[in-house]
Write a protein that holds these residues in place. Structure first.
Motif, PDB file in Angstrom:
ATOM      1  N   THR A 199       0.814  -1.225   0.000  1.00  0.00           N
ATOM      2  CA  THR A 199       0.000   0.000   0.000  1.00  0.00           C
ATOM      3  C   THR A 199       0.843   1.268   0.000  1.00  0.00           C
ATOM      4  N   ARG A 200       2.112   1.154   0.331  1.00  0.00           N
ATOM      5  CA  ARG A 200       2.941   2.347   0.504  1.00  0.00           C
ATOM      6  C   ARG A 200       3.044   3.210  -0.766  1.00  0.00           C
ATOM      7  N   PRO A 201       3.137   2.635  -1.971  1.00  0.00           N
ATOM      8  CA  PRO A 201       3.154   3.505  -3.161  1.00  0.00           C
ATOM      9  C   PRO A 201       1.931   4.413  -3.252  1.00  0.00           C
ATOM     10  N   HIS A 202       0.764   3.898  -2.852  1.00  0.00           N
ATOM     11  CA  HIS A 202      -0.449   4.711  -2.854  1.00  0.00           C
ATOM     12  C   HIS A 202      -0.419   5.750  -1.733  1.00  0.00           C
ATOM     13  N   GLU A 203       0.095   5.361  -0.580  1.00  0.00           N
ATOM     14  CA  GLU A 203       0.169   6.299   0.537  1.00  0.00           C
ATOM     15  C   GLU A 203       1.077   7.479   0.192  1.00  0.00           C
ATOM     16  N   TYR A 204       2.240   7.182  -0.362  1.00  0.00           N
ATOM     17  CA  TYR A 204       3.156   8.240  -0.759  1.00  0.00           C
ATOM     18  C   TYR A 204       2.593   9.050  -1.932  1.00  0.00           C
ATOM     19  N   GLY A 205       1.921   8.349  -2.860  1.00  0.00           N
ATOM     20  CA  GLY A 205       1.340   9.030  -3.998  1.00  0.00           C
ATOM     21  C   GLY A 205       0.310  10.067  -3.596  1.00  0.00           C
ATOM     22  N   TRP A 206      -0.343   9.833  -2.463  1.00  0.00           N
ATOM     23  CA  TRP A 206      -1.300  10.812  -1.925  1.00  0.00           C
ATOM     24  C   TRP A 206      -0.601  11.858  -1.070  1.00  0.00           C
ATOM     25  N   ALA A 207       0.239  11.417  -0.136  1.00  0.00           N
ATOM     26  CA  ALA A 207       0.854  12.333   0.833  1.00  0.00           C
ATOM     27  C   ALA A 207       1.720  13.399   0.168  1.00  0.00           C
ATOM     28  N   LYS A 208       2.338  13.060  -0.950  1.00  0.00           N
ATOM     29  CA  LYS A 208       3.260  14.004  -1.584  1.00  0.00           C
ATOM     30  C   LYS A 208       2.558  15.274  -2.058  1.00  0.00           C
ATOM     31  N   ASN A 209       1.245  15.211  -2.241  1.00  0.00           N
ATOM     32  CA  ASN A 209       0.491  16.375  -2.705  1.00  0.00           C
ATOM     33  C   ASN A 209       0.496  17.529  -1.703  1.00  0.00           C
ATOM     34  N   PHE A 210       0.839  17.243  -0.458  1.00  0.00           N
ATOM     35  CA  PHE A 210       0.752  18.258   0.587  1.00  0.00           C
ATOM     36  C   PHE A 210       2.085  18.964   0.848  1.00  0.00           C
ATOM     37  N   ALA A 211       3.136  18.573   0.155  1.00  0.00           N
ATOM     38  CA  ALA A 211       4.457  19.191   0.337  1.00  0.00           C
ATOM     39  C   ALA A 211       4.535  20.469  -0.475  1.00  0.00           C
ATOM     40  N   GLU A 212       4.712  21.606   0.217  1.00  0.00           N
ATOM     41  CA  GLU A 212       4.776  22.904  -0.454  1.00  0.00           C
ATOM     42  C   GLU A 212       6.075  23.617  -0.106  1.00  0.00           C
ATOM     43  N   THR A 213       6.487  24.498  -0.989  1.00  0.00           N
ATOM     44  CA  THR A 213       7.851  25.042  -0.933  1.00  0.00           C
ATOM     45  C   THR A 213       8.138  25.862   0.321  1.00  0.00           C
ATOM     46  N   GLU A 214       7.149  26.501   0.900  1.00  0.00           N
ATOM     47  CA  GLU A 214       7.384  27.340   2.075  1.00  0.00           C
ATOM     48  C   GLU A 214       7.080  26.625   3.390  1.00  0.00           C
ATOM     49  N   ASP A 215       6.820  25.341   3.316  1.00  0.00           N
ATOM     50  CA  ASP A 215       6.445  24.579   4.504  1.00  0.00           C
ATOM     51  C   ASP A 215       7.633  24.242   5.391  1.00  0.00           C
ATOM     52  N   ILE A 216       7.394  24.280   6.690  1.00  0.00           N
ATOM     53  CA  ILE A 216       8.258  23.646   7.682  1.00  0.00           C
ATOM     54  C   ILE A 216       7.520  22.390   8.124  1.00  0.00           C
ATOM     55  N   VAL A 217       8.128  21.218   7.912  1.00  0.00           N
ATOM     56  CA  VAL A 217       7.393  19.960   8.060  1.00  0.00           C
ATOM     57  C   VAL A 217       8.125  18.983   8.968  1.00  0.00           C
ATOM     58  N   LEU A 261       7.548  14.760  21.810  1.00  0.00           N
ATOM     59  CA  LEU A 261       8.301  15.326  20.692  1.00  0.00           C
ATOM     60  C   LEU A 261       9.201  16.471  21.162  1.00  0.00           C
ATOM     61  N   PRO A 262      10.428  16.544  20.656  1.00  0.00           N
ATOM     62  CA  PRO A 262      11.400  17.542  21.116  1.00  0.00           C
ATOM     63  C   PRO A 262      11.320  18.856  20.338  1.00  0.00           C
ATOM     64  N   TYR A 263      10.103  19.331  20.101  1.00  0.00           N
ATOM     65  CA  TYR A 263       9.923  20.533  19.298  1.00  0.00           C
ATOM     66  C   TYR A 263       9.038  21.533  20.041  1.00  0.00           C
ATOM     67  N   GLN A 264       9.224  22.795  19.723  1.00  0.00           N
ATOM     68  CA  GLN A 264       8.449  23.844  20.370  1.00  0.00           C
ATOM     69  C   GLN A 264       7.003  23.839  19.879  1.00  0.00           C
ATOM     70  N   ASN A 265       6.148  24.476  20.644  1.00  0.00           N
ATOM     71  CA  ASN A 265       4.748  24.631  20.253  1.00  0.00           C
ATOM     72  C   ASN A 265       4.649  25.326  18.893  1.00  0.00           C
ATOM     73  N   LYS A 266       3.689  24.878  18.099  1.00  0.00           N
ATOM     74  CA  LYS A 266       3.358  25.525  16.823  1.00  0.00           C
ATOM     75  C   LYS A 266       4.574  25.645  15.900  1.00  0.00           C
ATOM     76  N   SER A 267       5.299  24.543  15.759  1.00  0.00           N
ATOM     77  CA  SER A 267       6.511  24.533  14.936  1.00  0.00           C
ATOM     78  C   SER A 267       6.250  24.252  13.463  1.00  0.00           C
ATOM     79  N   PHE A 268       5.195  23.467  13.143  1.00  0.00           N
ATOM     80  CA  PHE A 268       5.108  22.871  11.814  1.00  0.00           C
ATOM     81  C   PHE A 268       3.854  23.280  11.038  1.00  0.00           C
ATOM     82  N   ASP A 269       4.065  23.515   9.742  1.00  0.00           N
ATOM     83  CA  ASP A 269       2.947  23.721   8.824  1.00  0.00           C
ATOM     84  C   ASP A 269       2.253  22.402   8.500  1.00  0.00           C
TER      85      ASP A 269
END
Length: 215
Positions: free
Chosen positions: A29-47, A118-126
């Motif tokens: 199933t992973r090819p389908h999962e990645y095929g969908w998830a990749k649509n949400f990666a945008e150039t100004e994102d911190i992820v 998680l070792p990250y500050q509040n409101k870190s990620f888009d």
């Protein structure tokens, strides 16, 4: 149908058999999962790629697409460059070149951590991506994980997840999301169509995709 609709992944959905690397045939199933998830990666994102695994390719794809990429895993080897590269070679039979190291590996901020702390500050990620992980957590750890995702997600951020069904009960998940103040972004459906994608390697499983936001 919108990429924002939370639903079962279908046989007819787009998929990426080559996703940074040529994915193993056993990753049904992973090819389908990645095929969908990749649509949400945008150039100004911190992820964040949460529970990213050593060789799993999503973090490397994100490193080529997004402004800043963080990746965490509970496996201590995630802090070892040589261990990650060896796992890539063992998994895909791929020899790593300098271009990959420069563009897809070096930019990533790696951390060893549990999803429940998680070792990250509040409101870190888009965007936070968590692919095929939740089904491996206890109910208590899943609740705490969602709380950590909510804490580290920006107010307008998106949580992009996939998980196995029936390992996770969808009605119970909806109750849990209400409890931790997360909700589906836009439309969602728990109906299972006839052409739902089926994985058989660990028993008969289906894969559900969800886009979540803060409530």
């Amino acid at each position: 149908m919108s990429i924002f609709t939370s639903r079962f992944i279908l046989e007819i959905d787009p998929y990426s058999k080559h996703f940074v690397f040529n994915l193993p045939n056993t990753w049904e199933t992973r090819p389908h999962e990645y095929g969908w998830a990749k649509n949400f990666a945008e150039t100004e994102d911190i992820v964040l790629d949460a529970a990213c695994g050593l060789s799993h390719p999503l973090k490397f794809y994100l490193a080529d697409k997004c402004k800043e990429v963080y990746a965490c895993d509970i496996d201590g080897r995630i802090l070892s460059k040589s261990s990650i590269l060896k796992d890539i070679e063992d998994t895909y039979g791929t020899v790593i070149d300098d271009s990959f190291l420069k563009h897809s590996f070096t930019p990533i901020h790696f951390s060893q951590s549990s999803l429940t702390n998680l070792p990250y500050q509040n409101k870190s990620f888009d965007k936070i991506f968590c692919i095929s992980v939740l089904e491996h957590l206890s109910k208590e750890d899943m609740e705490q994980t969602f709380k950590e995702f909510r804490r580290t997600l920006k107010d307008q951020g998106l949580l992009i997840v996939t998980f196995d069904y029936p390992a996770i009960n969808l009605e119970e998940l909806k109750i849990l999301l209400d409890k931790v103040k997360l909700k589906f972004h836009g439309d969602y459906s728990f109906d299972k169509p006839d052409n739902v994608l089926v994985s058989t390697i660990w028993g008969e499983l289906n894969c559900f995709r969800a886009v979540l936001i803060k409530d």
